[in-house]
Design a protein around this motif. Structure first.
Motif, PDB file in Angstrom:
ATOM      1  N   TYR A 157       0.834  -1.200   0.000  1.00 32.22           N
ATOM      2  CA  TYR A 157       0.000   0.000   0.000  1.00 32.22           C
ATOM      3  C   TYR A 157       0.874   1.257   0.000  1.00 32.22           C
ATOM      4  O   TYR A 157       0.613   2.222  -0.715  1.00 32.22           O
ATOM      5  CB  TYR A 157      -0.917   0.045   1.227  1.00 32.22           C
ATOM      6  CG  TYR A 157      -2.217  -0.708   1.084  1.00 32.22           C
ATOM      7  CD1 TYR A 157      -3.072  -0.499   0.001  1.00 32.22           C
ATOM      8  CD2 TYR A 157      -2.626  -1.596   2.075  1.00 32.22           C
ATOM      9  CE1 TYR A 157      -4.283  -1.159  -0.107  1.00 32.22           C
ATOM     10  CE2 TYR A 157      -3.845  -2.268   1.980  1.00 32.22           C
ATOM     11  CZ  TYR A 157      -4.664  -2.046   0.886  1.00 32.22           C
ATOM     12  OH  TYR A 157      -5.859  -2.694   0.790  1.00 32.22           O
ATOM     13  N   VAL A 162      -0.986   4.589  -1.152  1.00 33.18           N
ATOM     14  CA  VAL A 162      -2.295   4.512  -0.499  1.00 33.18           C
ATOM     15  C   VAL A 162      -1.976   4.525   0.994  1.00 33.18           C
ATOM     16  O   VAL A 162      -1.981   3.505   1.674  1.00 33.18           O
ATOM     17  CB  VAL A 162      -3.071   3.240  -0.916  1.00 33.18           C
ATOM     18  CG1 VAL A 162      -4.467   3.228  -0.305  1.00 33.18           C
ATOM     19  CG2 VAL A 162      -3.145   3.129  -2.433  1.00 33.18           C
ATOM     20  N   LYS A 165      -4.436   3.289   4.105  1.00 36.63           N
ATOM     21  CA  LYS A 165      -4.534   1.826   4.211  1.00 36.63           C
ATOM     22  C   LYS A 165      -3.197   1.233   4.642  1.00 36.63           C
ATOM     23  O   LYS A 165      -3.163   0.252   5.380  1.00 36.63           O
ATOM     24  CB  LYS A 165      -5.009   1.217   2.894  1.00 36.63           C
ATOM     25  CG  LYS A 165      -6.478   1.485   2.634  1.00 36.63           C
ATOM     26  CD  LYS A 165      -6.967   0.744   1.406  1.00 36.63           C
ATOM     27  CE  LYS A 165      -8.462   0.966   1.222  1.00 36.63           C
ATOM     28  NZ  LYS A 165      -9.002   0.176   0.115  1.00 36.63           N
TER      29      LYS A 165
END
Length: 190
Positions: A157, A162, A165
């Motif tokens: 992630y 990201v 997350k």
């Protein structure tokens, strides 16, 4: 003198008794006699001989046995796990990733969650962050991920930017005494 069917049954039962008493090399010799006989003992013999080879890290032979078992009604559900494990242990990650998709299509496939975790980890080793995430997301629905898997999942992630997350996955390691804890905290701090 025994007929073919009786001889096959004798060979299987004798090999199985050797297997049960941990005389694996001798058992393997007798299981191998049944592999090309097209009898009701061919598949069970291939399974036990495959397990013997797998446990002895004789992966080429084990892979042949488990490939053979894919066409069996009784062993088709367990063979994919061993095939994936062999491909993972021998670092044949591309083959594993390709085969895992086929394996997950087998109805009632055994150890599906382990197959997903191995495939996610193989994707991580190849630095394919998106596939790592996809496979770990599937695995997380079926099992509790271990520390290494949590780290790889969070790191993938992170690499895909990201971050929320990533932090959620890596925080699960932060309070543990794990070899991945410190680096998880480092990534969270970035």
């Amino acid at each position: 003198m025994l007929g073919n069917a009786s001889r096959n049954e004798f060979d299987f039962r004798y090999a199985y008794s050797l297997y049960g008493t941990n005389q694996r090399d001798e058992a393997s010799k007798h299981f191998e006699k049944l592999l090309n006989k097209n009898s009701k003992y061919s598949y069970p013999a291939a399974y036990y001989d495959g397990i013997i080879a797998f446990d002895a890290n004789e992966y080429k032979e084990a892979l042949e046995r488990f490939e053979f078992l894919k066409s069996s009604k009784n062993y088709a559900e367990i063979a994919p796990y061993y095939i994936c494990k062999i491909l993972y242990d021998t670092k044949k990650y591309d083959e594993l990733i390709t085969y895992a998709n086929e394996a997950m299509q087998v109805p009632q496939v055994k150890n599906a969650n382990e197959i997903l975790v191995m495939t996610a980890s193989a994707s991580f080793s190849k630095k394919d962050w998106q596939k790592t995430i996809e496979f770990y997301e599937q695995a997380e629905k079926k099992t509790v991920l271990k520390d290494l898997s949590l780290y790889e999942f969070g790191y993938a992630y992170f690499q895909n930017q990201v971050y929320l997350k990533s932090i959620n996955q890596l925080k699960k390691l932060a309070d543990k005494k794990s070899p991945y804890s410190q680096h998880s905290l480092y990534l969270i701090g970035q």
